[in-house]
Design a protein around this motif. Structure first.
Motif, short mmCIF file in Angstrom:
data_model
loop_
_atom_site.label_atom_id
_atom_site.label_comp_id
_atom_site.label_asym_id
_atom_site.label_seq_id
_atom_site.Cartn_x
_atom_site.Cartn_y
_atom_site.Cartn_z
N SER A 1 0.82 -1.19 0.00
CA SER A 1 0.00 0.00 0.00
C SER A 1 0.87 1.26 0.00
O SER A 1 0.53 2.23 -0.63
CB SER A 1 -0.96 -0.02 1.18
OG SER A 1 -0.25 0.02 2.39
N LYS A 2 2.01 1.22 0.71
CA LYS A 2 2.91 2.37 0.70
C LYS A 2 3.49 2.55 -0.70
O LYS A 2 3.58 3.67 -1.19
CB LYS A 2 4.03 2.17 1.73
CG LYS A 2 4.97 3.34 1.81
CD LYS A 2 6.05 3.12 2.85
CE LYS A 2 7.02 4.26 2.86
NZ LYS A 2 8.13 4.03 3.78
N ASN A 3 3.86 1.46 -1.35
CA ASN A 3 4.40 1.54 -2.72
C ASN A 3 3.34 2.02 -3.70
O ASN A 3 3.63 2.78 -4.61
CB ASN A 3 4.93 0.17 -3.16
CG ASN A 3 6.16 -0.24 -2.37
OD1 ASN A 3 6.87 0.61 -1.84
ND2 ASN A 3 6.39 -1.53 -2.28
N PHE A 4 2.11 1.58 -3.49
CA PHE A 4 1.01 2.01 -4.36
C PHE A 4 0.81 3.52 -4.23
O PHE A 4 0.68 4.22 -5.23
CB PHE A 4 -0.27 1.26 -4.00
CG PHE A 4 -1.44 1.65 -4.85
CD1 PHE A 4 -1.53 1.26 -6.18
CD2 PHE A 4 -2.46 2.43 -4.32
CE1 PHE A 4 -2.60 1.62 -6.97
CE2 PHE A 4 -3.55 2.80 -5.10
CZ PHE A 4 -3.61 2.40 -6.43
N GLN A 6 3.03 5.70 -3.30
CA GLN A 6 4.19 6.35 -3.91
C GLN A 6 4.03 6.42 -5.42
O GLN A 6 4.33 7.43 -6.03
CB GLN A 6 5.47 5.57 -3.58
CG GLN A 6 6.22 6.11 -2.40
CD GLN A 6 7.54 5.38 -2.24
OE1 GLN A 6 7.60 4.15 -2.33
NE2 GLN A 6 8.59 6.13 -1.97
N ALA A 7 3.54 5.33 -6.02
CA ALA A 7 3.34 5.31 -7.47
C ALA A 7 2.27 6.32 -7.87
O ALA A 7 2.42 7.04 -8.87
CB ALA A 7 2.96 3.91 -7.94
N THR A 82 -4.85 10.78 1.72
CA THR A 82 -4.71 9.39 2.17
C THR A 82 -6.02 8.78 2.65
O THR A 82 -6.03 7.65 3.14
CB THR A 82 -3.66 9.29 3.29
OG1 THR A 82 -4.08 10.11 4.38
CG2 THR A 82 -2.29 9.74 2.81
#
Length: 112
Positions: A1-4, A6-7, A82
């Protein structure tokens, strides 16, 4: 979810930029109502007329600028990036801003 997240932010599809776009789209989609019910001034006799000073295009331009760049280190609050449907907080803030602006200046076609 953090990577998502960021993307999304890297692509400009999330975060404040997306919220600013959502706010301006929200208002643009309702331009007829904004022009006919909010950006109306009145004569001393109470007759309504389209404001000379306050135009939708100017409002959207200013909203974008103060939301992205800010003024004196402060930015216009556009919502929570968020939170699901976090733009609703920005919409409420914008509506409150317009209501206050109407009360203080728009209805009189005055610039304070």
């Amino acid at each position: 979810s953090k990577n998502f997240l960021q993307a999304l932010l890297a692509l400009g599809a999330g975060g404040e930029k997306a919220l600013v776009r959502a706010l301006t789209n929200f208002v643009s989609e309702r331009k007829d109502k904004v022009n006919s019910q909010i950006l109306q001034s009145q004569t001393p006799e109470g007759q309504l007329y389209p404001s000379y000073r306050y135009q939708l295009s100017d409002f959207l331009s200013a909203l974008t600028k103060i939301s992205r760049d800010g003024v004196a280190g402060k930015k216009f609050y556009v919502g929570e990036p968020t939170v699901t449907r976090g733009v609703r907080y920005g919409i409420v803030n914008m509506v409150m801003f317009l209501a206050q602006s109407y009360k203080e200046a728009i209805q009189y076609d005055a610039c304070k």
